[in-house]
Design a protein around this motif. Structure first.
Motif, short mmCIF file in Angstrom:
data_model
loop_
_atom_site.label_atom_id
_atom_site.label_comp_id
_atom_site.label_asym_id
_atom_site.label_seq_id
_atom_site.Cartn_x
_atom_site.Cartn_y
_atom_site.Cartn_z
N ASP A 1 56.69 56.06 32.89
CA ASP A 1 56.61 55.24 31.67
C ASP A 1 55.38 54.35 31.68
N GLY A 2 54.65 54.31 32.81
CA GLY A 2 53.52 53.40 32.91
C GLY A 2 53.92 51.94 32.84
N GLU A 3 55.23 51.69 32.90
CA GLU A 3 55.78 50.32 32.85
C GLU A 3 55.32 49.57 31.61
N GLN A 4 55.24 50.29 30.49
CA GLN A 4 54.73 49.69 29.26
C GLN A 4 55.71 48.72 28.62
N SER A 5 56.98 48.86 28.91
CA SER A 5 57.97 48.00 28.25
C SER A 5 58.37 46.80 29.10
N ARG A 6 57.63 46.54 30.17
CA ARG A 6 57.95 45.38 31.01
C ARG A 6 56.71 44.54 31.27
N GLN A 7 56.91 43.24 31.30
CA GLN A 7 55.79 42.34 31.59
C GLN A 7 55.40 42.40 33.06
N HIS A 8 56.40 42.61 33.92
CA HIS A 8 56.15 42.58 35.36
C HIS A 8 57.14 43.52 36.03
#
Length: 341
Positions: free
Chosen positions: A60-67
């Motif tokens: 997901d590329g961690e796009q939906s999380r700030q950290h």
């Protein structure tokens, strides 16, 4: 799966319209329903970037999380984000963190909806990262349990709930990020790996643990500069990880001072070999990537070698990250051809 399947450690840069670029803990630039839509758009962009670059195992590329840690924690009961304390993270830099004020519990799935969304848009193997129990407790102030081990075991049970639902949503590999494993060696061997195994207990998908030297931020690069000409931290934890139930070990190799022969200590495991330096603004050449992979092949069988990045690339410019992804796949292709795969 293809020989030498490429992957990333986790995060990719976010679009400038979603969050401030090249910044960790960057606040969102959108709100409410528009933010939800924006996160989904960013997930598709990250997926497109990976597929365009030829990445075999996407994320997901961690796009939906700030950290990578706190976004999971903020969805849990028992953690007060208004009550903040300054703590020493990874024993090397201070940060203002939320407080564990009561019993921790998972109120609802955190990333499962996102995982189902990404799964619906790709046929490639999908890897999803979660923070590991020890790294979670290292990113909080505990005012309730009074025991790092007890809190880690509570988080391990919560992570296991989330991981099982991610697997049911179509995730092929659940990865637990444990940079804290490179710091608290006694705790890792006493109870940290056992807590990690609890988080991975009963999963129907493959499991991975990511142990690196951190993002390419100043606190981490300064720490690395103090470690001398050989970084042997893995030597303290790899024997116990080799004995564990975890399937894949993700580690940092390229442009670091990690002796490559330490990989021998996890012989038999699948190994995500970091062949991209996320702390550098230089894009690796395919030949540089290939050289790292060739050296790793002395200590890991080809069918168990997964070319990857050293760590996440959230703090990097998007164009730079894309260039590094392309270099990773090109370098892997060189070695794959040499192996006849």
């Amino acid at each position: 799966m293809t020989l030498l399947p490429t992957s990333t450690a986790g995060s990719l840069p976010k679009p400038a319209w979603l969050a401030q670029p090249e910044t960790l803990w960057s606040p969102w630039r959108l709100d409410d329903d528009i933010l939800t839509e924006g996160k989904q758009d960013a997930l598709l962009l990250a997926l497109s970037d990976q597929q365009h670059a030829g990445i075999d195992i996407v994320s997901d590329g961690e796009q939906s999380r700030q950290h990578f840690v706190t976004t999971f924690i903020e969805h849990l009961a028992g953690v007060d984000f208004e009550r903040r304390e300054t703590v020493r993270i990874r024993d090397r830099y201070d940060a203002s963190v939320p407080t564990v004020a009561g019993p921790v519990a998972r109120k609802a799935p955190v990333f499962v909806e996102d995982a189902a969304f990404v799964r619906a848009h790709t046929d490639r193997p999908l890897k999803w990262a979660l923070p590991g129990p020890m790294t979670m407790i290292d990113t909080l102030y505990d005012a309730h349990y009074g025991s790092r081990e007890e809190l880690a075991w509570e988080f391990a049970g919560i992570l296991n709930q989330e991981a099982k639902e991610l697997a049911a949503a179509g995730v092929d590999i659940v990865q637990f990020d444990e940079p804290a494993f490179n710091v608290f060696f006694d705790d890792v061997n006493d109870w940290g790996i056992a807590a990690l195994e609890r988080a991975a207990e009963g999963l129907t998908c493959e499991t991975a643990v990511h142990v690196c030297y951190g993002y390419g931020i100043k606190a981490n690069t300064d720490w690395k500069a103090s470690l001398g000409s050989e970084w042997r931290q893995y030597e303290r934890i790899f024997p116990r990880i080799r004995e564990s139930s975890i399937d894949i070990v993700s580690l940092e190799c390229h442009r670091s001072h990690v002796p490559m022969d330490l990989i021998e200590l996890i012989r038999g495991k699948k190994v995500m070999v970091g062949a991209i330096d996320v702390a550098s603004t230089l894009v690796e050449t395919p030949d540089e990537v290939a050289d790292t992979l060739r050296r790793a092949l002395q200590f890991v069988d080809a069918e168990n070698l997964y070319p990857s990045t050293n760590c996440g690339m959230a703090p990097l410019p998007r164009a730079l990250a894309r260039g590094k992804l392309a270099a990773l796949t090109a370098g892997a292709a060189i070695v794959r051809s040499e192996l006849g795969g």
